[in-house]
Write a protein that holds these residues in place. Structure first.
Motif, mmCIF file in Angstrom:
data_model
loop_
_atom_site.group_PDB
_atom_site.id
_atom_site.type_symbol
_atom_site.label_atom_id
_atom_site.label_comp_id
_atom_site.label_asym_id
_atom_site.label_seq_id
_atom_site.Cartn_x
_atom_site.Cartn_y
_atom_site.Cartn_z
ATOM 1 N N HIS A 235 56.275 52.053 20.227
ATOM 2 C CA HIS A 235 55.192 51.670 20.839
ATOM 3 C C HIS A 235 54.044 50.469 19.944
ATOM 4 C CE1 HIS A 235 53.620 55.092 18.306
ATOM 5 N NE2 HIS A 235 52.338 54.301 18.187
ATOM 6 N N ASP A 236 53.330 49.861 20.462
ATOM 7 C CA ASP A 236 52.624 49.018 19.499
ATOM 8 C C ASP A 236 51.634 49.809 18.839
ATOM 9 O OD1 ASP A 236 54.039 46.862 20.589
ATOM 10 O OD2 ASP A 236 52.660 46.520 22.311
ATOM 11 N N ALA A 237 51.431 49.384 17.599
ATOM 12 C CA ALA A 237 50.560 50.162 16.712
ATOM 13 C C ALA A 237 49.433 49.077 15.935
ATOM 14 C CB ALA A 237 51.119 51.298 15.809
ATOM 15 N N ASP B 160 43.864 50.886 16.700
ATOM 16 C CA ASP B 160 43.985 51.258 18.132
ATOM 17 C C ASP B 160 45.667 51.492 18.361
ATOM 18 O OD1 ASP B 160 43.741 52.365 20.702
ATOM 19 O OD2 ASP B 160 43.723 50.019 21.534
ATOM 20 N N CYS B 161 46.074 52.326 19.368
ATOM 21 C CA CYS B 161 47.615 52.715 19.658
ATOM 22 C C CYS B 161 47.639 52.205 20.981
ATOM 23 C CB CYS B 161 47.896 54.131 19.278
ATOM 24 S SG CYS B 161 49.569 54.492 19.080
ATOM 25 N N SER B 162 48.842 51.571 21.382
ATOM 26 C CA SER B 162 49.107 51.014 22.698
ATOM 27 C C SER B 162 49.105 52.268 23.795
ATOM 28 C CB SER B 162 50.286 50.268 22.646
ATOM 29 O OG SER B 162 50.765 50.018 24.255
ATOM 30 N N ASP B 163 48.944 52.095 24.946
ATOM 31 C CA ASP B 163 49.060 53.156 25.937
ATOM 32 C C ASP B 163 50.421 53.164 26.417
ATOM 33 O OD1 ASP B 163 46.384 54.153 25.829
ATOM 34 O OD2 ASP B 163 45.788 52.689 27.521
ATOM 35 N N GLY C 85 54.807 52.953 26.119
ATOM 36 C CA GLY C 85 55.523 53.200 25.209
ATOM 37 C C GLY C 85 57.054 53.193 25.531
#
Length: 85
Positions: free
Chosen positions: A39-41, A45-48, A50
């Protein structure tokens, strides 16, 4: 002759769907040889979204059961790749 299946599981909303996906993966844990989560980190913030990649082993009938159950989860897209050797 053997077979390898790789499942790609795209989760559109990780916060909403992660619990159900994890429950299914735990239930089918004996056929999951390799699991990779992406997932994008970002710093704050952390991406919704995955992506989970699975290499499956063991009972091939269970491969289909897992794929079918995952496909029924709303917000999940499942694709597979089969390799014969």
């Amino acid at each position: 002759m053997g077979k390898i299946r790789v499942l790609g599981i795209y989760i559109h909303d990780r916060k909403k769907e992660a619990g159900e996906v994890q429950r299914l993966l735990t239930g089918f844990g004996c056929i999951i040889k390799t699991r990779l989560g992406l997932h994008d980190a970002f710093d704050d913030d952390c991406s919704d979204r995955g992506l989970i990649l699975l290499e499956l082993a063991g009972d091939q009938n269970l491969w289909n059961d897992l794929e079918e159950k995952l496909s029924k989860v709303e917000g999940i897209t499942v694709k597979n790749m089969d390799f014969d050797f």
